[in-house]
Write a protein that holds these residues in place. Structure first.
Motif, PDB file in Angstrom:
ATOM      1  N   ALA A 117       0.713  -1.000  -0.058  1.00 49.84           N
ATOM      2  CA  ALA A 117      -0.016   0.420   0.122  1.00 49.84           C
ATOM      3  C   ALA A 117       0.903   1.298  -0.392  1.00 49.84           C
ATOM      4  O   ALA A 117       1.911   1.529   0.709  1.00 49.84           O
ATOM      5  N   GLY A 135       0.980   5.546   0.836  1.00 45.37           N
ATOM      6  CA  GLY A 135       0.341   6.453   0.962  1.00 45.37           C
ATOM      7  C   GLY A 135       1.227   7.706   0.675  1.00 45.37           C
ATOM      8  O   GLY A 135       2.432   7.706   0.458  1.00 45.37           O
ATOM      9  N   CYS A 158      -3.767   7.474  -0.132  1.00 43.30           N
ATOM     10  CA  CYS A 158      -3.517   6.062   0.694  1.00 43.30           C
ATOM     11  C   CYS A 158      -3.926   5.398  -0.552  1.00 43.30           C
ATOM     12  O   CYS A 158      -5.864   5.622  -1.177  1.00 43.30           O
ATOM     13  N   SER A 159      -3.407   4.853  -1.493  1.00 42.71           N
ATOM     14  CA  SER A 159      -3.668   3.354  -2.025  1.00 42.71           C
ATOM     15  C   SER A 159      -3.029   2.342  -1.683  1.00 42.71           C
ATOM     16  O   SER A 159      -2.378   1.784  -1.827  1.00 42.71           O
ATOM     17  N   SER A 160      -4.388   0.934  -1.522  1.00 40.42           N
ATOM     18  CA  SER A 160      -3.701   0.086  -1.111  1.00 40.42           C
ATOM     19  C   SER A 160      -3.213  -1.053  -2.770  1.00 40.42           C
ATOM     20  O   SER A 160      -2.953   0.079  -3.886  1.00 40.42           O
ATOM     21  N   THR A 184      -8.769   3.092  -2.564  1.00 36.57           N
ATOM     22  CA  THR A 184      -8.268   4.350  -2.320  1.00 36.57           C
ATOM     23  C   THR A 184      -9.093   5.510  -1.636  1.00 36.57           C
ATOM     24  O   THR A 184      -9.868   5.665  -0.888  1.00 36.57           O
ATOM     25  N   ARG A 216      -3.587  -3.052   2.685  1.00 34.41           N
ATOM     26  CA  ARG A 216      -4.468  -2.294   2.952  1.00 34.41           C
ATOM     27  C   ARG A 216      -3.363  -1.397   3.474  1.00 34.41           C
ATOM     28  O   ARG A 216      -2.564  -1.012   4.228  1.00 34.41           O
ATOM     29  N   CYS A 217      -4.781   0.284   3.492  1.00 37.84           N
ATOM     30  CA  CYS A 217      -3.868   1.993   3.787  1.00 37.84           C
ATOM     31  C   CYS A 217      -3.582   1.436   5.362  1.00 37.84           C
ATOM     32  O   CYS A 217      -4.736   0.501   5.864  1.00 37.84           O
ATOM     33  N   TYR A 245       4.676   2.688   8.427  1.00 41.39           N
ATOM     34  CA  TYR A 245       5.450   2.145   6.639  1.00 41.39           C
ATOM     35  C   TYR A 245       6.608   1.967   7.127  1.00 41.39           C
ATOM     36  O   TYR A 245       7.302   2.281   7.937  1.00 41.39           O
TER      37      TYR A 245
END
Length: 124
Positions: free
Chosen positions: A33, A35, A50-52, A58, A103-104, A111
């Motif tokens: 993911a 971000g 954020c994108s998975s 998103t 997942r985000c 992160y």
């Protein structure tokens, strides 16, 4: 060496657009993911979008909804942030970060990798 490199920042007038890129090297983004975060002077860093890992999910901060769009091209190992209708309050250093899961997360500490940031300045 595993790294993320942002590009595309710059100076733009209010109402203008920029497209930020986040390119990964040393690893594939397919399983991450991604971000986008930003840090403005005198403020805490905040999540922007954020994108998975698949791009199928998103999310956006309320302040950028309808103006910013996150997308990814896993074949190019790159994630983008299209920013339209920019406002002075969008001025910040923008960072991308990769999280090794589908997942985000809203939590920065989760992160795994961070880029060095790219400056976006919105001013007339």
């Amino acid at each position: 060496q595993l790294q993320l490199v942002e590009s595309g920042g710059g100076l733009v007038q209010p109402g203008g657009s920029l497209r930020l890129s986040c390119a990964a090297s040393g690893f594939t983004l397919d399983y991450y993911a991604i971000g986008w975060f930003r840090h403005a002077p005198g403020k805490e860093r905040e999540g922007v979008s954020c994108s998975s890992s698949s791009g199928g999910s998103t999310n956006y901060a309320d302040s950028v909804k309808g103006r910013f769009t996150i997308s990814r091209d896993n074949a190019k190992n790159t994630v983008y942030l299209q920013m339209n209708s920019l406002k002075p309050e969008d001025t910040a250093v923008y960072y991308c970060a990769a999280l090794e899961r589908t997942r985000c997360s809203e939590y920065e500490y989760e992160y795994d990798y961070w880029g060095q940031g790219t400056q976006v300045t919105v001013s007339s």
